[in-house]
Structure formats: C-alpha cells, structure tokens
Design an enzyme around this catalytic site. Structure first.
Site, PDB file in Angstrom:
ATOM      1  N   GLU A  45       0.855  -1.184   0.000  1.00  0.00           N
ATOM      2  CA  GLU A  45       0.000   0.000   0.000  1.00  0.00           C
ATOM      3  C   GLU A  45       0.891   1.234   0.000  1.00  0.00           C
ATOM      4  O   GLU A  45       1.756   1.389   0.868  1.00  0.00           O
ATOM      5  CB  GLU A  45      -0.907   0.010   1.223  1.00  0.00           C
ATOM      6  CG  GLU A  45      -1.816   1.241   1.308  1.00  0.00           C
ATOM      7  CD  GLU A  45      -2.634   1.291   2.588  1.00  0.00           C
ATOM      8  OE1 GLU A  45      -3.265   2.345   2.815  1.00  0.00           O
ATOM      9  OE2 GLU A  45      -2.629   0.307   3.355  1.00  0.00           O
ATOM     10  N   ASP A  56      -5.515   8.909   9.991  1.00  0.00           N
ATOM     11  CA  ASP A  56      -4.167   8.466  10.310  1.00  0.00           C
ATOM     12  C   ASP A  56      -3.683   9.067  11.613  1.00  0.00           C
ATOM     13  O   ASP A  56      -3.951  10.235  11.924  1.00  0.00           O
ATOM     14  CB  ASP A  56      -3.204   8.840   9.178  1.00  0.00           C
ATOM     15  CG  ASP A  56      -3.435   7.990   7.944  1.00  0.00           C
ATOM     16  OD1 ASP A  56      -3.493   6.761   8.097  1.00  0.00           O
ATOM     17  OD2 ASP A  56      -3.559   8.549   6.841  1.00  0.00           O
TER      18      ASP A  56
END
Length: 266
Positions: A45, A56
């Site tokens: 990824e 995040d």
C-alpha cells in the site's frame, strides 16, 4: 486479466502481507519498495501524502508532513511508481479530496498508467462510491472499501459486494498507529466479513509486531502493517532494515495455517 483480485486469491495457500509506505517520504523511498517486495510482501500500500489525513495517527501524519516538505505530490509519486515496477501489486491509498478533485476517471486512469493495481479511499462513503467505483473498474483498478467493527451485517455484505481486490477490515474504531495489543474487535470483524464474501479480508490499523500480525491472520486472510514500518523508516532505517522487519512479519504469517474459500463461513 491481471487484476489485484486475481493476484490476491484466498486460495493461494498462505496468509497475505501488505506493508504500507508513504510515497515520497525519503529520496530512496522506491528502494524501500523494492526491498519490501523482495522480503515477502504480497502487495504494498502506497499512501499519497496529504496535509489533513483524518484517519491516520501521528506516525503516518508525520510521514505525510515529511514527504510534503520534500515536495512530494500525487503526480510525482505516480511518476516514481511508473519508473519503478517492482513485481508485486501496488495499492494506492489517498483521501477523497486528492483523488476526486481532478475527476475520478482521470485519476483512476493515471493510476493504471503508473502500474497501480488497487485503490483505497478511506473517507469515501459507501453511498458516494459509485462514480469512483465505476471509474476504477473502467481503468482496471480495484477499489477496496473499508468496514469497521461497528458496521452492521447487512452493510458489511454490501461493502464486500462492492469492493474489488479485497475488503479492508479496520480492526478498531479509531485512527492508525502502533499499539501494544491487537484490538479485541479485530477477530470478530474478520470472521463476520469472511462469512459474507470470498474476497480476501485484510485487517489493518494497530498491527505493530509479528506476533500481532500472526494473531490477526488467524481470522483474516491477510494483514496491513503501516505505522510500525513507517516509524522505523522515519527514525532512519534504510531499505535493508525495513526489509528485515517485513521478513519478520512474513515469517510470523507463514506460521499461521491458511484457510481457503471453502472455510469462508467458518
């Protein structure tokens, strides 16, 4: 057709590993890509740096800030990927603001031209995924959707049906980041998803150690490891060191028996 879905078939006989790397985070970031692939990753990824990555945690946010300070852009990351084909599928992750500002069709075509196999847009609601899903399919890029522990079963089924390549199971209600323990909700979510789809189910968020990766993989088809790898890289690890960490994850996963499509409901 060499799609991500064919590359990540559940019946391949081993648990799957997808490390995460922020694109452009270091001058030699594509050397890290190659080293990670050689160390046993089944796919990688690649995150497009973004100034406000809402899902995040601090490590990936720091990595995005570092990459942006170096001048990383979406086009620059894709150009680097285009020049550096590494032999395992690349799955780009980005936020809707970056992915869709230039139009879903144009963006997905640019991914395909760079050799990208898959796409994750974590803040793209299921109800608004139609245009992006269609554009991705037209470009032969597999759009994987996210499911969380709070997702009801009927919605899990729809997410699984509309995903391509794999389904991304978010192990906990929260943000990415290293954690001391694997969330208790992870196993239950993986089992629920495996009961409604024969696509590979990857668990991500908070998987930080080889032992946690092995524990997650008992109920999932594969794991995504991001913050733990990026912390090492941000602290100065070179490609050989990041590859060593990935090899330790690979070894742990290889100790977990793989299940096949026939076990999906089990």
């Amino acid at each position: 057709m060499n799609t991500l879905e064919t590359r990540l078939r559940r019946d391949r006989g081993r648990k799957l590993l997808m490390p995460y790397l922020t694109g452009g985070v270091t001058p030699d970031w594509t050397d890290h890509l190659r080293a990670i692939a050689d160390a046993g990753a089944d796919a990688i990824e690649v995150g497009i740096p973004f100034s406000d990555p809402t899902l995040d945690g601090v490590t990936i946010q720091e990595a995005s800030d570092v990459a942006l300070a170096r001048g990383a852009t979406t086009d620059g990351v894709l150009a680097d990927l285009s020049r550096n084909r590494i032999g395992v599928p690349i799955v780009v992750s980005t936020y809707a603001n970056l992915a869709l500002r230039r139009g879903a069709g144009r963006f997905c075509r640019s991914l395909a031209e760079a050799g990208v196999h898959g796409l994750i847009v974590p803040d793209l609601p299921l109800e608004e995924a139609g245009a992006t899903s269609g554009a991705a399919r037209a470009a032969n890029v597999d759009l994987a959707l996210l499911a969380s522990p709070a997702t009801p079963t009927h919605r899990l089924r729809e997410i699984a049906e509309r995903s391509r390549g794999f389904v991304y199971a978010v192990s906990l209600m929260g943000i990415t980041g290293e954690r001391e323990h694997l969330a208790a909700s992870a196993a239950a979510l993986a089992r629920r998803l495996r009961g409604v789809t024969d696509r590979p189910v990857f668990l991500g968020f908070g998987i930080s150690t080889p032992a946690q990766a092995a524990a997650a993989a008992r109920d999932a088809d594969g794991v995504i490891v991001g913050a733990a790898l990026m912390r090492r890289l941000l602290d100065g690890a070179g490609p050989a060191s990041t590859a060593g960490f990935v090899r330790s994850l690979r070894a742990a996963l290889d100790g977990v028996p793989a299940r096949t499509t026939a076990d999906a409901g089990g």
